[in-house]
Design a protein around this motif. Structure first.
Motif, short mmCIF file in Angstrom:
data_model
loop_
_atom_site.label_atom_id
_atom_site.label_comp_id
_atom_site.label_asym_id
_atom_site.label_seq_id
_atom_site.Cartn_x
_atom_site.Cartn_y
_atom_site.Cartn_z
N LEU A 239 32.65 26.15 33.59
CA LEU A 239 31.96 26.38 34.93
C LEU A 239 31.92 27.57 35.39
O LEU A 239 32.91 28.68 35.13
N PRO A 240 30.98 28.13 36.05
CA PRO A 240 30.98 29.49 36.65
C PRO A 240 31.97 29.84 37.71
O PRO A 240 32.21 28.96 38.44
N CYS A 241 32.46 30.94 37.71
CA CYS A 241 33.25 31.47 38.74
C CYS A 241 32.86 32.29 39.63
O CYS A 241 31.48 32.57 39.77
N HIS A 242 33.60 32.73 40.96
CA HIS A 242 32.73 33.54 41.78
C HIS A 242 32.52 34.81 41.17
O HIS A 242 33.09 35.13 40.03
N ASP A 243 31.85 35.38 41.94
CA ASP A 243 31.22 36.99 41.43
C ASP A 243 32.48 37.93 41.25
O ASP A 243 33.57 37.50 41.99
N ALA A 244 32.41 39.16 40.90
CA ALA A 244 33.62 39.92 40.77
C ALA A 244 34.07 40.28 41.93
O ALA A 244 35.40 40.50 42.39
N ALA A 245 33.47 40.50 42.89
CA ALA A 245 33.73 41.09 44.42
C ALA A 245 34.35 40.03 44.93
O ALA A 245 35.74 39.98 45.70
N THR A 246 33.98 38.71 45.07
CA THR A 246 34.56 37.51 45.71
C THR A 246 35.96 37.38 45.04
O THR A 246 36.78 37.12 45.72
N SER A 247 35.79 37.25 43.69
CA SER A 247 37.09 36.92 42.98
C SER A 247 38.26 38.18 43.34
O SER A 247 39.35 37.74 43.73
N ARG A 248 37.57 39.45 43.57
CA ARG A 248 38.71 40.41 43.84
C ARG A 248 39.35 40.32 45.15
O ARG A 248 40.41 40.31 45.39
N ARG A 249 38.43 39.63 46.16
CA ARG A 249 38.84 39.60 47.60
C ARG A 249 39.78 38.51 47.63
O ARG A 249 41.01 38.72 48.26
N ASN A 250 39.70 37.52 46.94
CA ASN A 250 40.65 36.27 46.73
C ASN A 250 42.04 36.74 45.98
O ASN A 250 43.14 36.50 46.67
N ILE A 251 41.98 37.46 45.04
CA ILE A 251 43.12 38.00 44.34
C ILE A 251 43.78 39.12 45.24
O ILE A 251 45.08 38.73 45.17
N ARG A 309 41.94 33.24 33.82
CA ARG A 309 41.90 34.63 32.93
C ARG A 309 40.61 34.58 32.01
O ARG A 309 40.25 33.64 31.54
N LYS A 310 39.59 35.46 32.43
CA LYS A 310 38.45 35.77 31.71
C LYS A 310 38.72 37.02 30.99
O LYS A 310 38.48 38.27 31.55
N GLY A 311 39.00 36.96 29.71
CA GLY A 311 39.42 38.14 28.92
C GLY A 311 40.56 38.79 29.39
O GLY A 311 41.63 38.37 29.41
N LYS A 312 40.35 39.99 30.14
CA LYS A 312 41.39 41.14 30.61
C LYS A 312 41.40 40.86 32.12
O LYS A 312 42.11 41.52 32.91
N GLU A 313 40.32 40.02 32.67
CA GLU A 313 40.21 40.04 34.09
C GLU A 313 40.58 38.76 34.48
O GLU A 313 40.81 37.53 33.97
N TRP A 314 41.00 38.64 35.97
CA TRP A 314 41.00 37.28 36.62
C TRP A 314 39.94 36.97 37.46
O TRP A 314 39.50 37.90 38.34
N ARG A 315 39.54 35.63 37.48
CA ARG A 315 38.24 35.22 38.42
C ARG A 315 38.86 34.10 39.03
O ARG A 315 39.69 33.47 38.47
N THR A 316 38.04 33.70 40.15
CA THR A 316 38.42 32.78 40.78
C THR A 316 37.16 31.70 41.15
O THR A 316 35.94 32.22 41.05
#
Length: 375
Positions: A239-251, A309-316
């Protein structure tokens, strides 16, 4: 075997009845119908009701049982079909520790008294009653709310006991709930269904509330087998995650200590809820591969987040309705019509399937067998 097939097999692995004529039961506050799904091997839903049209749509998509849409205040017991069991998952808002704690006489949770009115109006009361609600029914106000309900049931000629069953024994979701089971006092209850004192299913709060109560029974249930299913196994990583900016704000909202644990956890997915702490909104996580208790989507802190966990990144992203259904033990074939929030709400307000099935197999069905003279 695919994940969907595995979940389907687990849900369909419930034992089927020895006889096709399953005893009838009434499903009050039925919601999306997960209790009826859980009890199907043991009981036949002959009538169900709920006030929520969107939940009723979920019920109708999965059941062909008669359903009365509307408030329990408009239900008349004399018009109901006879049944040996009546189940009531009455509203929890006034008993929930997350709510205003108005109590069992408040507007929403107080509908349990309307349920009892309906039971009183039936030409013949069901021999077995089952009530489900949050732990606040037992733990708040020193157990006073439970004792009031207990007194009402014993006054009607039932012997009563309460159990604390947490869905985490069967599913990767922390969801403790109180189950009150009442049996007609005249029933010859088999010795193997009761014990002389508390067991694993009787919390300290239950023991305190039960102290000195007339008509109290210590119901006996076997301990469930160790759970094998984890959150990682039910999450759909496609399933698709939030975009990078939204994920970063959540993290960035994750407390520093939790962020450190996140990096060291080795988990592919970590769940969490947004909460206010000292006037600041934070995203608090848990690291046991178990989801937090599902809620209904009615506020910023009610939706459960997943950090993946998406590769070396975290997404939400938000937990999906289908994942919520899996956390409730519903098979992937269980249809969830309507919008995202409709499916999420249908599951957040429901009763976990394997918990209700476990209670039915080991207590409700054996009690009914006594009623039928099969013990």
């Amino acid at each position: 075997m695919s994940l969907a097939c595995a979940i389907e097999r687990r849900a369909d692995a419930l034992p089927m009845p020895e006889h096709p004529n399953r005893p009838p039961f009434l499903d009050f506050f039925a919601g999306s119908g997960l209790v009826g799904h859980a009890l199907f091997p043991f009981f036949d839903t002959v009538w169900a009701n709920d006030i929520c049209a969107k939940k009723a749509a979920v019920f109708a998509a999965n059941h062909d049982a008669p359903f009365e849409l509307g408030s329990v205040t408009d239900v008349h017991g004399a018009a109901l079909p006879s049944a040996i069991l009546a189940w009531a998952s009455f509203p929890c808002q006034d008993l929930s520790l997350a709510g205003k704690m108005g109590g069992i006489r408040a507007k929403r949770s107080g509908l349990v008294w309307e349920w009892l009115r309906v039971i009183d109006e039936m030409p013949q009361r069901p021999s077995i009653l089952a009530v489900e609600n949050v732990v606040g029914l037992i733990s708040s106000h020193g157990g006073a709310h439970y004792r009031e309900l207990h007194a009402a049931l014993t006054k009607r000629g039932y012997k009563v006991g309460a159990l604390l069953l947490d869905a985490v024994h069967w599913l990767p979701q922390s969801r403790p709930r109180i189950f009150v089971v009442a049996a007609e006092a005249s029933l010859p209850i088999p010795l193997n269904l009761t014990v002389d004192g508390p067991t694993w299913a009787h919390s300290e709060a239950i023991q305190k509330a039960a102290s000195g109560l007339p008509g109290w029974l210590w119901w006996k249930l076997p301990e469930p087998p160790k759970r094998a299913l984890t959150l990682s196994q039910i999450v759909d990583f496609s399933l698709p995650c939030h975009d990078a900016a939204t994920s970063r704000r959540n993290i960035d909202m994750i407390p520093l200590e939790h962020r450190r644990r996140l990096e060291k956890s080795g988990l592919r997915v970590v769940p969490g809820y947004k909460r206010m702490r000292r006037g600041v909104q934070v995203l608090e996580l848990r690291f046991d591969d178990v989801a937090g208790c599902l809620r209904t989507p009615c506020g910023g802190s009610s939706r459960q987040y997943l950090v993946l966990r998406k590769g070396k990144e975290w997404r939400t992203r938000i937990l999906s309705p289908r994942e919520a259904a899996r956390l409730m033990g519903a098979p992937d074939s269980y249809r969830l019509p309507g919008a995202f929030n409709d499916g999420y709400k249908a599951m957040g307000d429901a009763v976990a399937v394997p918990v209700a099935a476990f209670l039915a197999e080991h207590l409700l069905a054996p009690l009914v067998a006594v009623c039928h003279g099969k013990s």
